[in-house]
Design an enzyme around this catalytic site. Sequence first.
Site, PDB file in Angstrom:
ATOM      1  N   HIS A 247     -39.779   5.618   7.749  1.00 45.98           N
ATOM      2  CA  HIS A 247     -39.449   5.431   9.156  1.00 45.98           C
ATOM      3  C   HIS A 247     -38.423   4.311   9.327  1.00 45.98           C
ATOM      4  O   HIS A 247     -38.472   3.282   8.643  1.00 45.98           O
ATOM      5  CB  HIS A 247     -40.706   5.074   9.952  1.00 45.98           C
ATOM      6  CG  HIS A 247     -41.521   6.270  10.344  1.00 45.98           C
ATOM      7  ND1 HIS A 247     -41.017   7.310  11.078  1.00 45.98           N
ATOM      8  CD2 HIS A 247     -42.833   6.584  10.100  1.00 45.98           C
ATOM      9  CE1 HIS A 247     -41.962   8.217  11.283  1.00 45.98           C
ATOM     10  NE2 HIS A 247     -43.070   7.808  10.690  1.00 45.98           N
ATOM     11  N   CYS A 309     -34.268   7.033  10.199  1.00 40.78           N
ATOM     12  CA  CYS A 309     -33.620   7.100  11.506  1.00 40.78           C
ATOM     13  C   CYS A 309     -32.840   5.817  11.790  1.00 40.78           C
ATOM     14  O   CYS A 309     -33.173   4.742  11.286  1.00 40.78           O
ATOM     15  CB  CYS A 309     -34.670   7.292  12.598  1.00 40.78           C
ATOM     16  SG  CYS A 309     -35.357   8.938  12.654  1.00 40.78           S
TER      17      CYS A 309
END
Length: 463
Positions: A247, A309
């Site tokens: 993440h 991301c």
Amino acid sequence: MSWNQYPGGGHHQQGGYGYRPPPPQWAQQGPPPPPNMGYRPPPPPQAYYNNPPPPQQYQRPAPQQNGYQQGGYQQQQQSQGNYRTSNGGYVPPTGAPVEASYHHTGAGYTPPSGTPQRTSAPYGAGAPIRPPSQAQHYGPQLQGQGGQSAQPYFQYSQCTGKKKALCIGINYVGSSSALAGCINDAHNVQKFLIERYGYKSEDIVMLTDDARNPRQIPTRANILAAMHWLVQGAQPNDSLFFHYSGHGGQTPDLDGDEDDGYDEVIYPLDFKTAGHIVDDDITDCKGRHNIMVRPLPAGCRLTAIYDSCHSGTALDLPYIYSTEGVIKEPNLLAEAGQGLLSAGMSYLRGDTGGMLQGIMGIGKKVMNQNSGAMEKARQTKTSPADVISWSGCKDSQTSADTQEAGRATGAMSYAFIAALTKYPQQSYVQLLNTIRDELKGKYDQKPQLSASHPMDTNILFIC
């Protein structure tokens, strides 16, 4: 325990880095994407998993010999509770090294096999040449104390020295934002480095949330310690490789060094209790932590891949390149007031000419009035080392956790390996284009290439 006894031991952990990402991108752009299609910042997990179970459909590989020792490693019985250190590292559990193949225990994907149809990609003219070995000077002369002047420089690495790698894959097993392919990514990149670029398994540290050794769980402390190990003792022509799959997100920028108002972050397994890791922590451009970029000498290569991301500027490098091989975001303009008079100004094009004249005037005034300006210039994001970052998407985009060839994987990790498997001899601009081609039509993300210095993107990519 001193830092020399354990890389990062006693390392100061920053406060104030709680989980505070901005609203997810889909909040302004319609409904969220399907599950597991983006590495969005995870919500706080229900619990911190010190000993997480293996993810579903993932068979634990044989224990690997991955240690933090500078010159190799010694074996230690897995049942031992204390992890002795030697030469700045811990001793990993015993077990046979993994086999050098892409496909591991049924969990990873298999990149294209067979002899590539061509060795170089269809972009650019002719086969790329190796990087020059001499120092590369650029930009204007900078005047420091005593009237001495010097010109900024960097040196390409020949990648003929020591090779070390750190591969991090976090699936966040059991959390509401669990990912499927990150552990696979770490193992596949490890195998790719061994087979294609001659890395040795004993010189690759693996941090995954299914690890048996607690020192190989990707906690914040372990990640920072492993980063210290990676750059410790770096020399010219060494080749260091950093891979992160997990993440990523953004947090409000507190000192104004980000054009978009946000710092980029990655999320360790224990981010809820220990905090996330900010890009500034990694580069030490604010003097907070001396970790990944600043310690490197001229001529040392660090190649980083961020499969997460909002990772476009995850390593906070100042030169961002387009698919045509030219600088597309002159981030250095924001640093003129800090004493950096435009490293690589001659490389900037377009409508910046008039702006550059003004900045040069301001910079000259700063240099004349401030005897410490040269030191400030050295503390900016540029580096005489050869630092390259490949990221899975722009800062404003998400990066896909998906499936390729029936296997869970991060889109960027898969595309990087697939592109170099098809075309082993590529320049940087060729590789950027072939990576994007691997994702085109399937994902919206646009992988990015950035560097710590102005570079010739037509030279051969090596690591």
